[in-house]
Scaffold this active site. Structure first.
Site, PDB file in Angstrom:
ATOM      1  CB  CYS A   1       2.578  12.553   9.579  1.00 20.42           C
ATOM      2  SG  CYS A   1       2.700  11.196  10.487  1.00 20.42           S
TER       3      CYS A   1
ATOM      4  CG  MET B   1      -5.800  19.146  12.430  1.00 24.28           C
ATOM      5  SD  MET B   1      -5.129  18.982  10.752  1.00 24.28           S
ATOM      6  CE  MET B   1      -3.605  18.652  10.828  1.00 24.28           C
TER       7      MET B   1
ATOM      8  CE  LYS C   1     -25.488 -22.295  -5.246  1.00 26.84           C
ATOM      9  NZ  LYS C   1     -25.101 -23.222  -6.455  1.00 26.84           N
TER      10      LYS C   1
HETATM   11 MG    MG Z   1     -22.064 -23.512  -8.230  1.00 28.36          MG
END
Ligand code: MG
Ligand code: 3NM
Length: 519
Positions: free
Chosen positions: A443, A287, A46
């Protein structure tokens, strides 16, 4: 010469920012990734001068050519021409597809980024060679992404272009890595079109060993996820009520015989009760809310309950670890989005849990399931209370749509329960009002479901129905007992009946099942 073959199975998008690439060489990482099986490469830089970009492109092209893999340049048609590589990848803000095609000619490979249905149709009609669909998940690699669309957004795009008759190849991009790749491919698949592959940046550019990483990613692209049961039995899923009812005793009996582990990551309120119900139903409860334990526990052949009844930031991180462990080996996960619509914290928790793992079964009351579905106005729940405003057909429609979207099984509890896998939808009218007067019954139903799905992965819908019937018919029988005068005396009687039904079923007495009201 003709157009080079486009194989989108594993698409590498480069990134040479130090945060991702570190101090490695871009060329080395790309070459190692090619060794490991990357099928197409995009040079994405970029920043930097055009001349510099062309130099990098030329050097990269020497490498990709040796592996017979196409090289595309992000955005820059001019650079692609100068390098002489196979084509370009263009975003919605870049040069128009038609203009790029005019410059590069019919044999160039041109891919287009799309994030919605309109962009996708336009790109297909304009002759794109493939679509890069994204952003699937938020990613630190690209923070200016326009829209996070999730697997469901990808699926909508795939279905739309398939319906319009396009056979254009597709990859998805954004936050894809080895732990979510198979789930995204699975959940994004539309009726008649699935993704051809995935595009990644950091999963390879930041990998310590890109050769090994790309081998692994490619393997994951090619094989179905572990949580999809792929035996021949899959094709023989029970279709009607009577077929389901035939299987129910087998499932309960199998829980009795094999004592599956039910690993509960659950809330403080119900731990004891849920463990007792699991024992009565024939499962072996543990648990364990600490996520690190899941890597060992998942290997014991059981299933996981993620119950967010007392969710905390730490708790969420623990869930993700456990989800990853269970998903990786196909151990079933039951998600209980307790109080999902009560607070914005919980609404956000639901979204991130959905994004962090595959949930084989989602079980909740009407408000919770509406929140998980999440489209339209946020549904405000009052605490964890269960209230109902939808009519029967709306309920059936909601569970069906959510299950189809998540490619899983959805259970919505209430006076009548609705259960769907996106194709088959059933209503169960068993149970007793005392269940609503005792804390944590919802639950513990989740825990009961986890036991049955652990032993019957080939039809998770049937497994859920078996658990619901076991649980709710036990409640009916308990409430009828002479000694039961209210919710207090109901609890021990209920445990006894869960146990009694399990034993009766194991020894062939199925009379309890005559009470089943399934339609
Ligand atoms: Mg692009
Ligand atoms: N394009 P990672 S997301 C280059 O949504 C790029 O169009 C995106 O990086 C889009 O694999 C993205 O590291 C970055 O998450 C993807």
């Amino acid at each position: 010469m003709g157009k080079p073959k486009v194989d989108c199975s594993l698409y590498l998008v480069t990134d040479s920012t130090p945060a991702i690439l570190g101090d490695k060489s871009l060329f080395h990482v790309v070459e190692e990734s090619l060794k490991g099986g990357v099928t197409i490469v995009q040079l994405r830089e970029k920043t930097g001068d055009t001349g510099h970009l062309i130099d990098i492109g030329k050097k990269l092209f020497e490498i990709t050519r040796r592996y017979n893999v196409p090289l595309l340049i992000n955005d820059r048609v001019d650079v692609a021409l100068a390098v002489g590589c196979e084509g370009v990848h263009i975003g919605q803000d870049d040069m128009e597809l038609s203009a790029a095609r005019k410059v590069l000619g019919p044999d160039a490979i041109i891919g287009v980024t799309v994030s919605n249905v309109a962009e996708a149709l336009k790109a297909c009609e304009g002759g794109a060679d493939y679509l890069g669909i994204g952003t699937v998940y938020a990613t630190p690699t690209k923070t200016n992404t326009k829209e996070i669309i999730g697997a469901a957004g990808v699926r909508e795009i795939l279905q739309t272009i398939a319906d319009a008759g396009h056979t254009t190849q597709t990859v998805c991009i954004g936050g894809i890595n080895e732990s979510n790749l198979q789930r995204i491919l699975y959940q994004s698949a539309a009726r008649s079109k699935s993704l051809d592959g995935v595009a990644v940046v950091s999963a390879l550019m930041a990998a310590p060993d890109p050769d090994a990483a790309s081998k692994n990613l490619l393997r994951l692209v090619k094989c179905p996820p572990p949580f999809v049961y792929t035996s021949p039995e899959k094709r023989a899923k029970a279709a009607g009520v009577s077929e389901i009812l035939d299987i129910v005793p087998c499932i309960i009996k199998k829980v009795h015989e094999t004592t599956p582990l039910s690993h509960n990551m659950t809330n403080l309120v119900v731990q004891n009760f849920a463990a007792n119900v699991a024992l009565a139903a024939g499962a072996s409860p543990i648990m364990a809310n600490y996520g690190e334990e899941a890597a060992d526990l998942c290997k014991l052949g059981g299933s996981l309950v993620v119950n967010m009844g007392t969710v905390t930031p730490d708790g969420l991180l623990n869930y993700y670890k456990a989800l990853k462990a269970y998903n990786q080996i196909g151990g079933p996960v039951v998600f209980d989005p307790v109080g999902a619509g009560a607070t914005s914290v919980r609404r956000e928790a639901v979204k991130s849990i959905l994004a962090n793992g595959y949930l084989d079964i989602i079980k909740g009351n009407e408000g919770e399931i509406r929140t998980v579905f999440g489209e339209g106005e946020p549904h405000q729940q009052r605490g964890v209370d269960s209230t109902s405003t939808l009519d029967a057909s709306q309920k059936a429609d909601l569970v069906k749509r959510l299950a189809a979207r998540e490619k899983n099984v959805v259970v919505m509890t209430g006076k009548a329960d609705y259960v769907s896998d996106g194709e088959r939808t059933f209503c169960i009218e068993n149970g007793h009002e005392y269940l609503g007067l005792v804390t944590g019954t919802g639950c513990t139903l989740g825990t009961t479901i986890s036991a049955s799905v652990a032993v019957y992965k080939q039809d998770k819908l049937a497994a859920a129905i078996a658990a619901i019937l076991h649980f709710e018919i036990a409640a009916e029988r308990a409430a009828e007992r002479e000694e039961v005068r209210g919710p207090g005396t109901f609890v021990p009687a209920f445990l006894d009946e869960v146990y009694a039904i399990r034993l009766a079923t194991a020894y062939g007495d199925l009379s309890w099942l005559e009470r089943a009201k399934v339609s």
